[in-house]
Design a protein around this motif. Structure first.
Motif, PDB file in Angstrom:
ATOM      1  N   LEU A  99       2.579   1.744  -0.294  1.00  0.00           N
ATOM      2  CA  LEU A  99       3.156   1.498  -1.613  1.00  0.00           C
ATOM      3  C   LEU A  99       2.146   1.669  -2.741  1.00  0.00           C
ATOM      4  O   LEU A  99       2.486   2.170  -3.815  1.00  0.00           O
ATOM      5  CB  LEU A  99       3.742   0.088  -1.667  1.00  0.00           C
ATOM      6  CG  LEU A  99       4.861  -0.223  -0.664  1.00  0.00           C
ATOM      7  CD1 LEU A  99       5.309  -1.660  -0.813  1.00  0.00           C
ATOM      8  CD2 LEU A  99       6.030   0.736  -0.870  1.00  0.00           C
ATOM      9  N   VAL A 100       0.912   1.218  -2.494  1.00  0.00           N
ATOM     10  CA  VAL A 100      -0.074   1.220  -3.580  1.00  0.00           C
ATOM     11  C   VAL A 100      -1.258   2.151  -3.314  1.00  0.00           C
ATOM     12  O   VAL A 100      -2.148   2.277  -4.142  1.00  0.00           O
ATOM     13  CB  VAL A 100      -0.598  -0.216  -3.841  1.00  0.00           C
ATOM     14  CG1 VAL A 100       0.553  -1.132  -4.240  1.00  0.00           C
ATOM     15  CG2 VAL A 100      -1.335  -0.775  -2.626  1.00  0.00           C
ATOM     16  N   GLY A 101      -1.269   2.798  -2.163  1.00  0.00           N
ATOM     17  CA  GLY A 101      -2.393   3.664  -1.822  1.00  0.00           C
ATOM     18  C   GLY A 101      -3.466   2.934  -1.042  1.00  0.00           C
ATOM     19  O   GLY A 101      -3.542   1.704  -1.058  1.00  0.00           O
TER      20      GLY A 101
END
Length: 258
Positions: A222-224
């Motif tokens: 989702l956020v890397g």
């Protein structure tokens, strides 16, 4: 194989591999030296990069000096070696005591460090199993006679009779473990890989805490992915971790090249 004069120390080091790219500096554990710490791992890492392996004061082929062993001094000696080699920035991999020196380089000399690999290291005494160091002051040189570390010392040290002095200095070093605050770990600029054995002297919860302080433990899809990494080697102890070269080398290579 060569020596560098660093202040009052004649420091032994080896260079392996290619001259291309940013070098990787290997930092060994206490009472150990290049062979017992990195004999299996070094040749694999040197296939694709320049590797510089050092031996600290009173360890291996580096003679003792009239000063105590401290993590700050070890780190300063490594910086002196980098100056000697004309290296501005290096990646650093440290195991056990060497992990503490690597972390000290990352916090005290951040401009000299590219990426860090911390194997079997802790950032305060809470990272060790409770009571682990309780009997360290009762350790005597003869208790280690015949060990791989003692045998390596006899083969390589300028003064093989200095083993007892080295054990005494390491005991004093262990009596005051290095400490970093949570804020110092959060502020670490170098991308860092934390490596632990699942049966290490460092408790796994501590490694996970360090990983989270560095920005890990997120939902990467989702956020890397964060800049830090965590690797726990199964069926492995503290002293056998460096021997897991076939596991470690590809993970370390991929992280350093990321």
């Amino acid at each position: 194989m060569s020596y560098a004069t660093v202040d009052d120390l004649r420091m032994y080091y080896e260079e392996h591999g290619t001259a291309e790219g940013r070098p990787l500096v290997l930092l060994h554990g206490a009472l150990s030296a290049i062979g017992t710490s990195f004999g299996a791992l070094l040749p694999l890492l040197a296939r694709t990069r320049r590797v510089v392996a050092v031996e600290f004061q009173a360890h291996g082929r580096t003679a003792d000096a009239d000063r105590p062993l401290t993590y700050e001094r070890f780190a300063a000696d490594v910086v002196g070696l980098l100056d000697h080699l004309g290296v501005d920035v290096a990646d650093v991999l440290g195991w056990s005591m060497g992990a503490g020196v690597a972390l000290r380089l990352g916090t005290d000399h951040p401009d000299r460090v590219g990426r860090l690999v911390l194997a079997s290291g802790s950032f305060d005494e809470s990272g060790l199993h409770p009571g682990l160091l309780d009997g360290i002051q009762d350790l005597r040189p003869e208790h280690l006679r015949g060990s791989q570390f003692h045998e390596e010392y006899l083969r390589t040290a300028p003064d093989p009779a200095g083993w007892a002095n080295l054990v005494g200095k390491v005991k004093r070093l262990d009596a005051d473990p290095p400490r970093w605050s949570a804020d110092q770990i959060r502020a670490l600029a170098a991308p860092t890989m934390v490596v632990l054995a699942d049966s290490d002297i460092v408790v796994p919860e501590h490694a996970v805490r360090m990983f989270r302080l560095l920005g890990g433990g997120v939902a990467g899809d989702l956020v890397g992915l964060p800049r830090c990494r965590l690797a726990v080697l199964p069926g492995t102890t503290h002293t056998s971790l460096p021997q897991r070269a076939e596991w470690l080398a590809p993970m370390v290579d991929e992280f350093l090249d990321a």
